[in-house]
Scaffold this active site. Structure first.
Site, mmCIF file in Angstrom:
data_model
loop_
_atom_site.group_PDB
_atom_site.id
_atom_site.type_symbol
_atom_site.label_atom_id
_atom_site.label_comp_id
_atom_site.label_asym_id
_atom_site.label_seq_id
_atom_site.Cartn_x
_atom_site.Cartn_y
_atom_site.Cartn_z
ATOM 1 N N SER A 254 0.816 -1.240 -0.021
ATOM 2 C CA SER A 254 -0.056 -0.098 0.140
ATOM 3 C C SER A 254 0.696 1.304 -0.199
ATOM 4 C CB SER A 254 -0.922 -0.125 1.222
ATOM 5 O OG SER A 254 -2.070 0.778 0.823
ATOM 6 N N LYS A 258 4.339 2.092 -2.230
ATOM 7 C CA LYS A 258 4.634 3.285 -2.938
ATOM 8 C C LYS A 258 6.431 3.674 -2.610
ATOM 9 C CE LYS A 258 0.129 5.367 -2.103
ATOM 10 N NZ LYS A 258 -0.855 4.786 -2.769
ATOM 11 N N TRP A 345 -9.708 0.459 -5.580
ATOM 12 C CA TRP A 345 -9.106 1.424 -5.360
ATOM 13 C C TRP A 345 -7.712 1.758 -5.748
ATOM 14 C CZ3 TRP A 345 -10.866 6.168 -4.208
ATOM 15 C CH2 TRP A 345 -10.061 7.136 -3.223
ATOM 16 N N HIS A 395 -7.856 -5.528 0.227
ATOM 17 C CA HIS A 395 -6.729 -4.704 0.075
ATOM 18 C C HIS A 395 -5.941 -5.533 1.602
ATOM 19 C CE1 HIS A 395 -4.113 -1.241 -0.248
ATOM 20 N NE2 HIS A 395 -4.312 -1.002 1.020
HETATM 21 C C1 GTR Z 1 -5.453 4.433 1.358
HETATM 22 C C2 GTR Z 1 -4.666 5.409 0.292
HETATM 23 C C3 GTR Z 1 -4.076 4.436 -0.568
HETATM 24 C C4 GTR Z 1 -3.234 3.532 0.201
HETATM 25 C C5 GTR Z 1 -3.770 2.963 1.497
HETATM 26 C C6 GTR Z 1 -2.927 2.302 2.599
HETATM 27 O O1 GTR Z 1 -6.343 5.280 2.049
HETATM 28 O O2 GTR Z 1 -5.937 6.139 -0.374
HETATM 29 O O3 GTR Z 1 -3.170 5.343 -1.425
HETATM 30 O O4 GTR Z 1 -1.850 3.958 0.307
HETATM 31 O O5 GTR Z 1 -4.253 4.048 2.198
HETATM 32 O O6 GTR Z 1 -1.577 3.017 2.388
HETATM 33 O O7 GTR Z 1 -3.383 1.631 3.374
#
Ligand code: GTR
Length: 415
Positions: A254, A258, A345, A395
């Site tokens: 997540s 990045k 997402w 996720h």
């Molecule tokens: C979300 C965000 C994503 C992702 C995620 C995370 O809310 O929109 O870009 O990075 O968090 O890191 O869990």
């Protein structure tokens, strides 16, 4: 959209999840410099276009690490056991300290290495709530850093306590990783930079000029801070006698996916990079505007990027880069992009396409990235020098993801 999980934010509900609604877009050609010159050789790439792309991401997206005189740093092994995980592994906890201008950060590394492998290929990955959350082992130390509150994990008052020990073991199958012959080093990301819009803590203040209170518009945000920290952990592991001959795989999920990609781009000593569901600002193509977009991420998490990234809110076509170019910066090293079907997402197809459009750079090196623009179906992994899978589910990081990562790394790092 049926694939969206309940409890989605307003931005998540409003986002586009319809492939048919994506407006046509043109991606910058990874093998053509801004001045129109075509990249024809590895030398053209390494001495020209690659440097140009790295600068563009630094200036326009993640921000530059300010130049400073050398800062003070030290490392200290504070705990070690050669009978961890029922005798299968050696556990080591190392404190790194960085000090400058009366400010300091302390980074606690938790390292596991298998007892029967010399110099195991070692995953390096940040965790979200502290090293003690990834294992039940009672000797694993709690972080002193600010931690986001989480009722489910018993974290109140922004402090790690015993209540959260072991709450994230499902994301870190340590025994399987050790049994497969890999090492694992994990670090709490808030030790490097607490994840809040507050540039008075974490790594950034150690780099401030006199009277500076926050990074300037093209200086680093949190993602670049976490990438910097990953490189410092790598500095340490390269001289620890358990891992000095190891290969290193930078892993992240997540927002930390990045950061893993940016770490791999800025530091080619990472032998392989894995981004799990990294989405917008990670592996996903920004120009598709599918799921999370540049303006949404800059609004929800302005501190992750350089301020200069904001000028591309709703103007993705004006970005001099897109995220396939981030993937291309890993070449010719193995890079893995993982998606989950229930994580629209993060735009699974956009994550895959980044790998596809980065593939010409791998080809320059005689390596195979992705050969088809067709998005692979669920549970149909592709393992070339670029790897990909989309698994069912939400996720998260699950055993299936790790099984694929380990298989991919065995295949790619075994020469
Ligand atoms: C979300 C965000 C994503 C992702 C995620 C995370 O809310 O929109 O870009 O990075 O968090 O890191 O869990």
């Amino acid at each position: 959209m049926s694939l969206l999980i309940s409890g989605a934010s307003v931005a998540q509900q409003r986002a586009n999840y319809n492939e048919a609604k994506i407006k046509p877009y043109v991606l910058p050609d990874v093998l053509q410099s801004a001045n129109g010159q075509k990249v024809k050789s590895i030398a053209d790439w390494e001495n020209g276009r690659r440097k140009e792309i790295l600068r563009l991401f630094e200036n326009e997206v993640y921000g530059k690490v300010p130049e400073i005189e050398q800062m003070k740093h030290s490392s200290q092994v504070i705990e070690e056991s050669s009978v961890a995980l029922n005798g299968k592994a050696t556990r080591k906890q190392i404190a790194l300290n960085f000090t400058n201008q009366d400010k300091e950060i302390n980074i606690l590394i938790l390292l596991y290495t298998p007892n029967d492998v010399e110099y195991p290929p070692t995953f390096i990955g940040y965790n979200f709530y502290g090293n003690h959350t990834i294992t039940e082992e009672a000797a694993v130390l709690l972080t002193d850093s600010w931690v986001a509150n989480n009722e489910d994990f018993g974290i109140t008052e922004n402090k790690a306590t015993e209540a959260s020990r072991g709450v994230r073991t499902s994301r870190w199958p340590i025994e399987k990783i050790i049994e497969a012959g890999f090492g694992l080093a994990t670090i709490y990301y808030g030790d490097v930079d607490p994840d809040r819009d507050n540039f008075s803590d974490g790594i950034h203040p150690l780099f401030y000029k006199e009277d500076q209170e926050k990074p300037t518009s093209d200086e680093w945000g949190a993602i670049a801070g976490w990438a910097w920290g990953a490189s410092r952990v790598l500095d340490y592991l390269k001289q620890d006698h358990h891992t000095s001959g190891s290969k290193f795989i930078m892993f992240g999920h997540s927002r930390l996916g990045k950061a893993a990609l940016w770490a791999g781009a800025t530091d080619t000593r990472f032998d392989a990079v894995i981004s799990n569901e990294s989405g917008c600002g990670g592996a996903a193509l920004s120009r598709r505007k599918f799921g999370e977009t540049v303006s949404v991420i800059n609004t929800s998490f302005p501190h992750w990027f350089a301020d200069s990234f904001e000028k591309y809110n709703n103007k993705e076509q004006e970005l001099p880069v897109d995220q396939h170019m981030l993937i291309s910066l890993m070449a010719p090293r193995p890079v893995y992009i993982a998606s989950a079907e229930g994580d629209q997402w993060a735009d699974p197809k956009g994550e895959y396409l980044s790998g596809y459009y980065a593939s010409p750079v791998y080809k320059l090196y005689g390596k195979e990235g992705f050969t088809s623009p067709e998005h692979p179906k669920v549970n149909q992994p592709v393992h070339n020098t670029i790897g990909y899978h989309m698994r069912p589910g939400k996720h998260d990081v699950v055993d299936y993801d790790w099984e694929q990562f380990m298989k991919f790394c065995k295949m790619n790092l075994s020469e």
